[in-house]
Write a protein that holds these residues in place. Structure first.
Motif, PDB file in Angstrom:
ATOM      1  N   TYR A   4       0.565  -1.147   0.016  1.00 18.71           N
ATOM      2  CA  TYR A   4       0.067  -0.591  -0.100  1.00 18.71           C
ATOM      3  C   TYR A   4       0.952   0.644  -0.259  1.00 18.71           C
ATOM      4  O   TYR A   4       1.582   1.399   1.095  1.00 18.71           O
ATOM      5  N   PHE A   5       0.575   2.117  -1.053  1.00 14.69           N
ATOM      6  CA  PHE A   5       1.323   3.287  -0.953  1.00 14.69           C
ATOM      7  C   PHE A   5       0.183   4.293   0.026  1.00 14.69           C
ATOM      8  O   PHE A   5      -0.683   5.094  -0.520  1.00 14.69           O
ATOM      9  N   PHE A   6       0.479   5.218   0.623  1.00 17.59           N
ATOM     10  CA  PHE A   6      -0.218   6.200   1.244  1.00 17.59           C
ATOM     11  C   PHE A   6       0.830   7.796   0.605  1.00 17.59           C
ATOM     12  O   PHE A   6       1.465   7.742   1.187  1.00 17.59           O
ATOM     13  N   VAL A   7       0.104   8.761   0.239  1.00 20.49           N
ATOM     14  CA  VAL A   7       0.647   9.928  -0.256  1.00 20.49           C
ATOM     15  C   VAL A   7      -0.586  10.673   0.065  1.00 20.49           C
ATOM     16  O   VAL A   7      -1.834  10.351  -0.678  1.00 20.49           O
ATOM     17  N   SER A   8       0.342  11.881  -0.305  1.00 20.41           N
ATOM     18  CA  SER A   8      -1.192  12.822   0.552  1.00 20.41           C
ATOM     19  C   SER A   8      -2.028  13.308  -0.777  1.00 20.41           C
ATOM     20  O   SER A   8      -2.884  13.213  -0.592  1.00 20.41           O
ATOM     21  N   ASP A   9      -1.515  13.681  -1.711  1.00 18.18           N
ATOM     22  CA  ASP A   9      -2.793  13.673  -3.094  1.00 18.18           C
ATOM     23  C   ASP A   9      -2.243  13.207  -3.659  1.00 18.18           C
ATOM     24  O   ASP A   9      -1.061  13.864  -5.244  1.00 18.18           O
ATOM     25  N   MET A  10      -2.377  11.789  -4.605  1.00 19.88           N
ATOM     26  CA  MET A  10      -2.304  11.287  -6.341  1.00 19.88           C
ATOM     27  C   MET A  10      -2.535  11.926  -7.261  1.00 19.88           C
ATOM     28  O   MET A  10      -1.762  12.181  -8.207  1.00 19.88           O
ATOM     29  N   SER A  11      -3.213  13.559  -7.670  1.00 13.97           N
ATOM     30  CA  SER A  11      -3.654  14.008  -8.490  1.00 13.97           C
ATOM     31  C   SER A  11      -2.208  15.210  -8.448  1.00 13.97           C
ATOM     32  O   SER A  11      -2.718  16.054  -9.149  1.00 13.97           O
ATOM     33  N   GLY A  12      -1.367  15.597  -7.728  1.00 15.47           N
ATOM     34  CA  GLY A  12      -0.523  16.541  -7.724  1.00 15.47           C
ATOM     35  C   GLY A  12       0.306  16.192  -9.061  1.00 15.47           C
ATOM     36  O   GLY A  12       0.372  14.949  -9.656  1.00 15.47           O
ATOM     37  N   ARG A  13       0.929  17.156  -9.254  1.00 11.29           N
ATOM     38  CA  ARG A  13       2.139  16.767 -10.569  1.00 11.29           C
ATOM     39  C   ARG A  13       3.301  17.148 -10.334  1.00 11.29           C
ATOM     40  O   ARG A  13       4.101  17.127 -11.114  1.00 11.29           O
ATOM     41  N   VAL A  37      -2.995   4.643  -2.208  1.00 10.38           N
ATOM     42  CA  VAL A  37      -3.939   5.328  -0.835  1.00 10.38           C
ATOM     43  C   VAL A  37      -4.143   7.184  -0.780  1.00 10.38           C
ATOM     44  O   VAL A  37      -2.791   7.102  -0.185  1.00 10.38           O
ATOM     45  N   SER A  38      -4.874   7.567  -1.339  1.00  7.22           N
ATOM     46  CA  SER A  38      -4.443   9.272  -1.522  1.00  7.22           C
ATOM     47  C   SER A  38      -4.901   9.669  -0.118  1.00  7.22           C
ATOM     48  O   SER A  38      -6.536   9.646  -0.468  1.00  7.22           O
ATOM     49  N   LEU A  39      -4.711  10.998   0.198  1.00  6.06           N
ATOM     50  CA  LEU A  39      -4.856  11.203   1.564  1.00  6.06           C
ATOM     51  C   LEU A  39      -6.690  12.345   0.534  1.00  6.06           C
ATOM     52  O   LEU A  39      -7.659  12.191   1.363  1.00  6.06           O
ATOM     53  N   ILE A  97       3.068  -0.776   3.933  1.00  8.91           N
ATOM     54  CA  ILE A  97       2.536   0.138   3.659  1.00  8.91           C
ATOM     55  C   ILE A  97       4.345   1.087   3.213  1.00  8.91           C
ATOM     56  O   ILE A  97       5.435   1.108   4.345  1.00  8.91           O
ATOM     57  N   ILE A  98       4.364   1.532   2.568  1.00  9.30           N
ATOM     58  CA  ILE A  98       5.499   2.902   1.772  1.00  9.30           C
ATOM     59  C   ILE A  98       4.612   4.259   1.758  1.00  9.30           C
ATOM     60  O   ILE A  98       3.170   4.353   1.156  1.00  9.30           O
ATOM     61  N   CYS A  99       4.850   5.372   2.715  1.00  9.39           N
ATOM     62  CA  CYS A  99       4.169   6.084   3.095  1.00  9.39           C
ATOM     63  C   CYS A  99       5.008   7.064   2.363  1.00  9.39           C
ATOM     64  O   CYS A  99       6.409   7.680   2.706  1.00  9.39           O
ATOM     65  N   GLN A 100       4.869   7.954   1.144  1.00  9.52           N
ATOM     66  CA  GLN A 100       5.581   8.811   0.522  1.00  9.52           C
ATOM     67  C   GLN A 100       5.497  10.709   0.914  1.00  9.52           C
ATOM     68  O   GLN A 100       4.172  11.100   0.499  1.00  9.52           O
ATOM     69  N   GLY A 101       6.180  10.851   1.975  1.00 12.23           N
ATOM     70  CA  GLY A 101       6.027  11.956   2.458  1.00 12.23           C
ATOM     71  C   GLY A 101       6.053  11.857   3.775  1.00 12.23           C
ATOM     72  O   GLY A 101       5.425  11.474   4.428  1.00 12.23           O
ATOM     73  N   PHE A 102       5.887  13.088   4.576  1.00 12.52           N
ATOM     74  CA  PHE A 102       5.809  13.104   6.016  1.00 12.52           C
ATOM     75  C   PHE A 102       4.693  13.437   6.160  1.00 12.52           C
ATOM     76  O   PHE A 102       3.814  12.438   7.341  1.00 12.52           O
ATOM     77  N   LEU A 103       3.317  14.275   5.515  1.00  9.65           N
ATOM     78  CA  LEU A 103       2.019  14.267   5.884  1.00  9.65           C
ATOM     79  C   LEU A 103       1.813  12.391   5.977  1.00  9.65           C
ATOM     80  O   LEU A 103       1.199  12.637   6.916  1.00  9.65           O
TER      81      LEU A 103
END
Length: 363
Positions: A4-13, A37-39, A97-103
């Protein structure tokens, strides 16, 4: 293994979203079961291509009349956190779970899932103030490991008893050495943000275009519109309208790299910049500030021209040197194509696989 990747906003560029897409696609290609999983979904839809086998979930999507304000974003994030608590309670030992970024790491920590998670840092160690760094180091001790991009950052985390493991970013497309080398065009790619130092770059370019008025630079960037307006005003004030062109986000940036003569990076700081990897993979020589951390590591041993951080005069002189010296450009291209071999998806995946095997042995 379910990832599972957790990322703040996968719609970002940005680079974090691109890195997530690259890793997820690579893991699926290697036989893993992957979900992202995008927050939140603040920009509507993912701009980076994902394998059809990847399950992409947005936890909180804005309403049609949504306005991008800090308070609205806070409410979106709160909704996302509640959904994590309700829907993501991991019990099996086969999920990571792989958290992409601090948030996203903070959210996973508060949901009591850190003990089965990997935190990934995409910026230099000192990007946050001392209070946030202390909090970050405290929560990261609960994670299985923290993946960082450079050896220097790993050393800093380890000083605070955080288990750090180095895995660099991977190239986002194949190595293409046959670029168009005779274009009188420079290129740079990134966000519209003071971090990228475009204000410093514009100042450096004044003397460049006085000597070489037939050259120009395309700046592919979007993001902070207010900062963009300031930059365009700076272009007008410096009378650079005939040589500096701001371009919008491009889905086929590889084509633009291949039609340029060299890449310029003016960032005040970086993690391990995807754009630099992309440029080198396309055979582009590079001129860059020796900012912490990535550029110095990628461009050492005369792979490109490194100048002291935020030294506008030295940046200008390095750009002029790269313009006038075709042999230098050819040498940088050859060395860069050799260096970039270590950052192909298959090579970087093997580092992740080693990490997964170490984690499995220690569970």
């Amino acid at each position: 293994m379910k990832i599972y990747f957790f990322v703040s906003d996968m719609s970002g560029r940005g680079g974090t979203e691109r890195t997530t897409a690259l890793l997820a696609n690579t893991f699926v290609r290697k036989g893993h079961d992957v979900s992202i999983v995008s927050l939140i979904d603040e920009n509507k839809d993912c701009v980076y291509e994902l394998d059809s086998k990847i399950d992409l979930v947005y936890l909180a999507t804005p309403s049609p009349n949504y306005l991008k304000t800090r308070i609205n974003r806070l409410f979106l994030l709160l909704r996302a956190f509640i959904k994590i608590l309700l829907n993501y309670s991991f019990k099996d030992n086969d999920s990571i779970i792989i958290c992409q970024g601090f948030l996203s790491s903070v959210f996973v920590w508060f949901s009591l899932n850190a003990n089965r998670s990997i935190a990934c840092e995409h910026y230099k160690y000192e990007v946050y103030n001392s209070a946030l760094r202390a909090f970050r180091n405290f929560i990261y001790k609960s994670f299985m490991t923290v993946v960082v991009l450079t050896d220097n950052d790993a050393k800093r985390f380890k000083l605070h008893k955080v288990n750090a493991y180095v895995i660099p970013n991977m190239t986002s497309f194949g190595i293409k050495p046959n670029r168009v080398a005779n274009a009188r065009r420079m290129i740079t790619v990134g966000r519209l943000h003071p971090q990228k130092g475009y204000d410093l770059l514009l100042s450096a370019l004044v003397s460049v275009f006085e000597r070489y008025p037939d050259w120009y630079i395309d700046i592919y960037a979007d993001g902070d519109e207010a900062y963009g307006l300031l930059l365009k005003k700076q272009v007008a004030d410096l009378n650079l309208q005939s040589n500096v062109f701001f371009k919008e986000f491009c889905t086929d940036i590889q084509k633009e790299y291949l039609n340029s003569s060299f890449y310029v990076m003016s960032s005040r700081y970086e993690g391990f910049p995807m754009t630099l990897l992309e440029a080198m993979a396309c055979g582009l020589p590079v001129v860059s500030f020796q900012c912490p951390e990535g550029p110095a590591e990628l461009l050492k041993d005369n792979v490109g021209l490194l100048v002291p951080p935020e030294d506008v005069t030295m940046l200008s002189e390095a750009i002029i040197r790269m313009i006038r010296d075709e042999k230098l450009r050819a040498n940088c291209t050859a060395k860069g194509l050799n260096v970039i071999q270590a950052y192909t998806p298959d090579k970087v995946y093997m580092k992740w696989l080693t990490l997964f095997e170490n984690i499995k042995e220690n569970r």
